[in-house]
Design a protein around this motif. Structure first.
Motif, PDB file in Angstrom:
ATOM      1  N   MET A  45       0.881  -1.163   0.000  1.00  0.00           N
ATOM      2  CA  MET A  45       0.000   0.000   0.000  1.00  0.00           C
ATOM      3  C   MET A  45       0.920   1.215   0.000  1.00  0.00           C
ATOM      4  O   MET A  45       1.799   1.313   0.855  1.00  0.00           O
ATOM      5  N   ASN A  46       0.731   2.104  -0.974  1.00  0.00           N
ATOM      6  CA  ASN A  46       1.627   3.251  -1.170  1.00  0.00           C
ATOM      7  C   ASN A  46       3.076   2.784  -1.322  1.00  0.00           C
ATOM      8  O   ASN A  46       4.001   3.371  -0.772  1.00  0.00           O
ATOM      9  N   SER A  47       3.248   1.671  -2.023  1.00  0.00           N
ATOM     10  CA  SER A  47       4.552   1.058  -2.320  1.00  0.00           C
ATOM     11  C   SER A  47       5.285   0.508  -1.102  1.00  0.00           C
ATOM     12  O   SER A  47       6.440   0.108  -1.203  1.00  0.00           O
ATOM     13  N   GLU A  48       4.644   0.458   0.055  1.00  0.00           N
ATOM     14  CA  GLU A  48       5.223  -0.123   1.270  1.00  0.00           C
ATOM     15  C   GLU A  48       4.573  -1.476   1.533  1.00  0.00           C
ATOM     16  O   GLU A  48       3.390  -1.662   1.270  1.00  0.00           O
ATOM     17  N   PRO A  49       5.343  -2.457   2.068  1.00  0.00           N
ATOM     18  CA  PRO A  49       4.752  -3.768   2.362  1.00  0.00           C
ATOM     19  C   PRO A  49       3.524  -3.645   3.260  1.00  0.00           C
ATOM     20  O   PRO A  49       3.509  -2.869   4.216  1.00  0.00           O
ATOM     21  N   TYR A  50       2.479  -4.395   2.919  1.00  0.00           N
ATOM     22  CA  TYR A  50       1.221  -4.370   3.657  1.00  0.00           C
ATOM     23  C   TYR A  50       1.225  -5.534   4.651  1.00  0.00           C
ATOM     24  O   TYR A  50       1.663  -6.636   4.310  1.00  0.00           O
ATOM     25  N   PRO A  51       0.732  -5.328   5.891  1.00  0.00           N
ATOM     26  CA  PRO A  51       0.688  -6.429   6.872  1.00  0.00           C
ATOM     27  C   PRO A  51      -0.171  -7.589   6.357  1.00  0.00           C
ATOM     28  O   PRO A  51      -1.280  -7.382   5.880  1.00  0.00           O
ATOM     29  N   LEU A  52       0.358  -8.787   6.492  1.00  0.00           N
ATOM     30  CA  LEU A  52      -0.310  -9.962   5.928  1.00  0.00           C
ATOM     31  C   LEU A  52      -1.252 -10.658   6.899  1.00  0.00           C
ATOM     32  O   LEU A  52      -2.043 -11.501   6.496  1.00  0.00           O
ATOM     33  N   THR A  53      -1.187 -10.308   8.164  1.00  0.00           N
ATOM     34  CA  THR A  53      -1.999 -10.969   9.185  1.00  0.00           C
ATOM     35  C   THR A  53      -3.488 -10.850   8.857  1.00  0.00           C
ATOM     36  O   THR A  53      -3.986  -9.755   8.606  1.00  0.00           O
ATOM     37  N   GLY A  54      -4.160 -11.973   8.829  1.00  0.00           N
ATOM     38  CA  GLY A  54      -5.600 -11.992   8.600  1.00  0.00           C
ATOM     39  C   GLY A  54      -6.032 -11.899   7.144  1.00  0.00           C
ATOM     40  O   GLY A  54      -7.227 -11.849   6.861  1.00  0.00           O
ATOM     41  N   LEU A  55      -5.097 -11.870   6.224  1.00  0.00           N
ATOM     42  CA  LEU A  55      -5.463 -11.782   4.811  1.00  0.00           C
ATOM     43  C   LEU A  55      -5.783 -13.154   4.230  1.00  0.00           C
ATOM     44  O   LEU A  55      -5.247 -14.168   4.654  1.00  0.00           O
ATOM     45  N   SER A  56      -6.651 -13.156   3.246  1.00  0.00           N
ATOM     46  CA  SER A  56      -6.917 -14.343   2.442  1.00  0.00           C
ATOM     47  C   SER A  56      -7.060 -13.874   1.005  1.00  0.00           C
ATOM     48  O   SER A  56      -7.158 -12.671   0.740  1.00  0.00           O
ATOM     49  N   GLY A  57      -7.052 -14.810   0.088  1.00  0.00           N
ATOM     50  CA  GLY A  57      -7.163 -14.384  -1.295  1.00  0.00           C
ATOM     51  C   GLY A  57      -7.485 -15.519  -2.230  1.00  0.00           C
ATOM     52  O   GLY A  57      -7.331 -16.694  -1.902  1.00  0.00           O
ATOM     53  N   GLU A  58      -7.958 -15.133  -3.408  1.00  0.00           N
ATOM     54  CA  GLU A  58      -8.227 -16.100  -4.464  1.00  0.00           C
ATOM     55  C   GLU A  58      -7.670 -15.548  -5.766  1.00  0.00           C
ATOM     56  O   GLU A  58      -7.500 -14.346  -5.927  1.00  0.00           O
ATOM     57  N   ILE A  59      -7.378 -16.466  -6.661  1.00  0.00           N
ATOM     58  CA  ILE A  59      -6.837 -16.103  -7.957  1.00  0.00           C
ATOM     59  C   ILE A  59      -7.655 -16.822  -9.021  1.00  0.00           C
ATOM     60  O   ILE A  59      -8.006 -17.990  -8.855  1.00  0.00           O
ATOM     61  N   ALA A  60      -8.003 -16.096 -10.072  1.00  0.00           N
ATOM     62  CA  ALA A  60      -8.806 -16.672 -11.153  1.00  0.00           C
ATOM     63  C   ALA A  60      -8.049 -16.515 -12.464  1.00  0.00           C
ATOM     64  O   ALA A  60      -7.435 -15.473 -12.722  1.00  0.00           O
ATOM     65  N   PHE A  61      -8.081 -17.555 -13.271  1.00  0.00           N
ATOM     66  CA  PHE A  61      -7.423 -17.586 -14.570  1.00  0.00           C
ATOM     67  C   PHE A  61      -8.480 -17.747 -15.646  1.00  0.00           C
ATOM     68  O   PHE A  61      -9.204 -18.750 -15.659  1.00  0.00           O
TER      69      PHE A  61
END
Length: 129
Positions: free
Chosen positions: A41-57
């Motif tokens: 976020m604003n080119s600085e590493p974002y805290p990863l705690t509690g994140l989830s994600g999905e990727i679609a192709f």
């Protein structure tokens, strides 16, 4: 064989994917590569705690393959499988990141799948990839 790793920066603020180099795989070359997602976020590493994600192709044949992202200390990653590499051509990738309450961002970028050629097959058979 060592996995080829492609680095993609996902900027949350602008829903932007910054691809460091052209993402290219060979058709049906399963388990040969990884998409590494640096979340910022604003080119600085974002805290990863509690994140989830999905990727679609979205493959060239119109089929959509959806997978879950894995997380480690450096960001998120996805090991590319044979189903994503089934069709040669441009594969459009969409990544959704979520925190515990909402979607943080949705970023898109292309990946290219080269058709299998005799040269690729011969190099694989002889161990010269």
């Amino acid at each position: 064989m060592e996995k080829r790793e492609y680095l993609v920066q996902l900027e949350i603020k602008g829903a932007e994917a910054i691809v460091q180099e052209r993402v290219v795989f060979v058709q049906n070359d399963a388990a040969s590569g990884r998409l590494r997602l640096l979340i910022t976020m604003n080119s600085e590493p974002y805290p990863l705690t509690g994140l989830s994600g999905e990727i679609a192709f979205l493959r060239p044949d119109g089929q959509v393959i959806i997978g879950g992202l894995s997380f480690d200390d450096t960001g998120a990653y996805y090991d590319v499988q044979s189903s994503e590499l089934y069709c040669a051509g441009t594969v459009n990738i969409s990544v959704n990141l979520y925190d515990s309450t909402s979607r943080l961002t949705c970023a898109r970028f292309p990946m290219y799948v080269e058709p299998v050629s005799y040269t690729h097959l011969r190099a694989h058979e002889t161990g010269r990839n």
